[in-house]
Every structure is written in structure tokens, then in C-alpha cells.
Write a protein that holds these residues in place. Structure first.
Motif, PDB file in Angstrom:
ATOM      1  N   LEU A   1       1.770  11.286   1.361  1.00  9.89           N
ATOM      2  CA  LEU A   1       2.531  12.422   0.850  1.00  9.89           C
ATOM      3  C   LEU A   1       3.875  12.597   1.544  1.00  9.89           C
ATOM      4  O   LEU A   1       4.803  13.165   0.984  1.00  9.89           O
ATOM      5  N   THR A   2       3.974  12.120   2.778  1.00 13.00           N
ATOM      6  CA  THR A   2       5.209  12.273   3.551  1.00 13.00           C
ATOM      7  C   THR A   2       5.919  10.946   3.766  1.00 13.00           C
ATOM      8  O   THR A   2       6.753  10.823   4.664  1.00 13.00           O
ATOM      9  N   ALA A   3       5.616   9.962   2.933  1.00 13.25           N
ATOM     10  CA  ALA A   3       6.209   8.626   3.064  1.00 13.25           C
ATOM     11  C   ALA A   3       7.734   8.658   2.992  1.00 13.25           C
ATOM     12  O   ALA A   3       8.399   7.798   3.567  1.00 13.25           O
ATOM     13  N   ASP A   4       8.300   9.665   2.333  1.00 15.30           N
ATOM     14  CA  ASP A   4       9.760   9.765   2.229  1.00 15.30           C
ATOM     15  C   ASP A   4      10.428  10.063   3.572  1.00 15.30           C
ATOM     16  O   ASP A   4      11.644   9.995   3.686  1.00 15.30           O
ATOM     17  N   MET A   5       9.646  10.347   4.599  1.00 15.67           N
ATOM     18  CA  MET A   5      10.203  10.559   5.935  1.00 15.67           C
ATOM     19  C   MET A   5      10.697   9.252   6.540  1.00 15.67           C
ATOM     20  O   MET A   5      11.414   9.257   7.527  1.00 15.67           O
ATOM     21  N   GLY A   6      10.283   8.135   5.958  1.00 13.43           N
ATOM     22  CA  GLY A   6      10.768   6.831   6.405  1.00 13.43           C
ATOM     23  C   GLY A   6      10.136   6.348   7.694  1.00 13.43           C
ATOM     24  O   GLY A   6       8.976   6.636   7.989  1.00 13.43           O
ATOM     25  N   THR A   7      10.932   5.654   8.486  1.00 17.77           N
ATOM     26  CA  THR A   7      10.464   5.000   9.706  1.00 17.77           C
ATOM     27  C   THR A   7       9.866   5.985  10.699  1.00 17.77           C
ATOM     28  O   THR A   7       8.887   5.676  11.370  1.00 17.77           O
ATOM     29  N   TYR A   8      10.445   7.164  10.814  1.00 18.27           N
ATOM     30  CA  TYR A   8      10.003   8.128  11.826  1.00 18.27           C
ATOM     31  C   TYR A   8       9.149   9.215  11.190  1.00 18.27           C
ATOM     32  O   TYR A   8       9.479  10.384  11.190  1.00 18.27           O
TER      33      TYR A   8
END
Length: 84
Positions: free
Chosen positions: A18-25
Motif C-alpha cells: 500500500l505504501t510502495a509509492d514511498m520508493g527506496t526509503y
């Protein structure tokens, strides 16, 4: 405590997706260790982007604090210092 049927009925994997859009961090991905939700999410003050403790380039969401900003608040200690 937070990931249960009373509050956020999700698994850690669900939360990460669900929070994959946060990217690398994305601190929901436990690449070092599984962190307690309260490591970042605070009830009575701004949340803290824990990743900035080691990764200064990590984006701090609007309304959040970096670890350095959080550690400069009166009466707040870094997690490593608090454990000593």
C-alpha cells in the motif's frame, strides 16, 4: 499493536504494498529490522521519517520531521540513546 483487526487489519506485506509509492526509503519494508509503528508515527507530535537517521536524502513527508529535527526537540532522545 497497530496491525490487528481492531485498527489496521493488514499484514506487514499488505502495508508495504500500500505504501510502495514511498520508493527506496519505505520504512514499512523491514530491510534492517521490523520497526514498531511508533518509531515513526507519533500520537502527540509530528511523525518522524526514521530513514533519515542514516539516509539524509530520504524524502521527509510534508508535516513530518527528520530524525535530526526530532532529536532537537526538548525532551526527545534518539532511539539508540533512549535504550542506553
Amino acid at each position: 499493536m497497530c496491525l490487528n483487526e481492531s485498527c489496521h487489519n493488514l499484514t506487514r506485506d499488505d502495508l508495504y504494498e500500500l505504501t510502495a509509492d514511498m520508493g527506496t526509503y519505505n520504512s514499512h519494508w523491514a530491510h534492517h529490522e521490523e520497526l514498531e509503528c511508533t518509531t515513526c508515527h507519533k500520537a502527540h507530535r509530528a511523525s518522524v521519517m526514521y530513514c533519515t537517521q542514516c539516509h539524509a536524502q530520504a524524502e521527509v513527508p510534508e508535516g513530518w520531521l527528520s530524525m535530526a529535527e526530532s532529536n532537537n526537540l526538548p525532551g526527545v532522545k534518539a532511539p539508540a540513546e533512549a535504550a542506553q
